[in-house]
Design a protein around this motif. Structure first.
Motif, PDB file in Angstrom:
ATOM      1  N   PRO A  47       0.823  -1.203   0.000  1.00  0.00           N
ATOM      2  CA  PRO A  47       0.000   0.000   0.000  1.00  0.00           C
ATOM      3  C   PRO A  47       0.860   1.256   0.000  1.00  0.00           C
ATOM      4  O   PRO A  47       1.979   1.260   0.501  1.00  0.00           O
ATOM      5  N   THR A  87      -1.497   7.342   2.478  1.00  0.00           N
ATOM      6  CA  THR A  87      -2.503   8.297   2.024  1.00  0.00           C
ATOM      7  C   THR A  87      -1.927   9.700   1.997  1.00  0.00           C
ATOM      8  O   THR A  87      -1.217  10.101   2.907  1.00  0.00           O
ATOM      9  N   PRO A  97      -4.887   4.960  -0.735  1.00  0.00           N
ATOM     10  CA  PRO A  97      -6.191   4.338  -0.912  1.00  0.00           C
ATOM     11  C   PRO A  97      -7.402   5.255  -0.769  1.00  0.00           C
ATOM     12  O   PRO A  97      -8.467   4.920  -1.245  1.00  0.00           O
ATOM     13  N   PRO A 135     -10.012   2.159  -4.775  1.00  0.00           N
ATOM     14  CA  PRO A 135      -8.585   2.410  -5.004  1.00  0.00           C
ATOM     15  C   PRO A 135      -8.223   2.258  -6.473  1.00  0.00           C
ATOM     16  O   PRO A 135      -8.895   1.547  -7.223  1.00  0.00           O
ATOM     17  N   ARG A 186      -5.234   0.779  -8.538  1.00  0.00           N
ATOM     18  CA  ARG A 186      -4.177  -0.172  -8.243  1.00  0.00           C
ATOM     19  C   ARG A 186      -3.416  -0.513  -9.519  1.00  0.00           C
ATOM     20  O   ARG A 186      -3.999  -0.634 -10.576  1.00  0.00           O
ATOM     21  N   GLU A 219       1.691  -5.688  -6.606  1.00  0.00           N
ATOM     22  CA  GLU A 219       0.610  -4.769  -6.950  1.00  0.00           C
ATOM     23  C   GLU A 219       0.586  -3.709  -5.867  1.00  0.00           C
ATOM     24  O   GLU A 219       0.937  -3.968  -4.717  1.00  0.00           O
ATOM     25  N   ARG A 220       0.209  -2.492  -6.279  1.00  0.00           N
ATOM     26  CA  ARG A 220       0.308  -1.359  -5.370  1.00  0.00           C
ATOM     27  C   ARG A 220      -0.852  -0.408  -5.580  1.00  0.00           C
ATOM     28  O   ARG A 220      -1.178  -0.054  -6.719  1.00  0.00           O
ATOM     29  N   VAL A 221      -1.480  -0.003  -4.498  1.00  0.00           N
ATOM     30  CA  VAL A 221      -2.503   1.037  -4.554  1.00  0.00           C
ATOM     31  C   VAL A 221      -1.761   2.354  -4.698  1.00  0.00           C
ATOM     32  O   VAL A 221      -0.955   2.720  -3.841  1.00  0.00           O
ATOM     33  N   GLY A 244      -6.551   6.909  -4.742  1.00  0.00           N
ATOM     34  CA  GLY A 244      -7.889   6.520  -4.322  1.00  0.00           C
ATOM     35  C   GLY A 244      -8.816   7.714  -4.295  1.00  0.00           C
ATOM     36  O   GLY A 244      -8.387   8.867  -4.302  1.00  0.00           O
ATOM     37  N   GLU A 303     -12.841  -1.140  -7.384  1.00  0.00           N
ATOM     38  CA  GLU A 303     -11.499  -0.670  -7.649  1.00  0.00           C
ATOM     39  C   GLU A 303     -11.181  -0.613  -9.143  1.00  0.00           C
ATOM     40  O   GLU A 303     -11.793  -1.305  -9.945  1.00  0.00           O
ATOM     41  N   ILE A 315      -8.104  -1.177 -11.846  1.00  0.00           N
ATOM     42  CA  ILE A 315      -6.853  -1.939 -11.881  1.00  0.00           C
ATOM     43  C   ILE A 315      -6.168  -1.761 -13.226  1.00  0.00           C
ATOM     44  O   ILE A 315      -6.751  -2.035 -14.274  1.00  0.00           O
TER      45      ILE A 315
END
Length: 147
Positions: free
Chosen positions: A29, A32, A45, A51, A53, A87-89, A92, A129, A131
């Motif tokens: 993550p 924020t 996020p 989110p 991602r 994988e990375r947020v 958001g 979300e 992606i």
């Protein structure tokens, strides 16, 4: 999510067929940050379950620029590097009291080589979300979930 179920089925079938399965990606993550103009989207996020991602299944790091626009105004435009197999947020949405008509946005994911994908997305309770991921051919793709 449908994508996760499909990946699970494919992994299960590869085990039955005697093929080695790919390890589950690591999720990292992003902290924020402060939302950008309009208060609708920011780093990390966010406080709304939408989110953005980046899922990097490639064997090399990727640098992806995520842009979110509404009515020609850029609300978010940041470049993120995502390590291989993770994988990375990266961004958001935030909860707003904005009228329903102003919740439509265009999200674009772009690579430095010009490979880019865009989708139109409505920030509401029926969408999930977003992606950005790499298909079997290694091309960047962009999708979103619907509840």
């Amino acid at each position: 999510m449908r994508r996760r179920r499909v990946l699970g089925i494919v992994a299960g079938l590869s085990l039955v067929a005697g093929c080695p399965s790919r390890p589950e990606p690591t999720v990292t993550p992003t902290p924020t940050g402060t939302p950008d103009s309009g208060g609708l989207v920011g780093d990390g996020p966010g406080d709304y379950p939408h989110p953005i991602r980046v899922d990097n299944s490639l064997d090399r790091a990727v640098t992806v620029t995520i842009t979110v626009e509404r009515d020609g105004e850029v609300l978010y435009d940041r470049t993120h590097t995502v390590e291989p197999g993770t994988e990375r947020v990266v961004a958001g949405f935030t909860r707003l009291t904005a009228p329903a008509g102003s919740r439509n946005v265009r999200v674009t994911a772009a690579l430095a080589d010009g490979n880019a994908e865009s989708i139109d997305f409505t920030v509401d309770d029926c969408h999930g979300e977003i992606i950005a991921y790499f298909g079997e051919d290694g091309d960047l793709e962009l999708t979103y979930s619907v509840c």
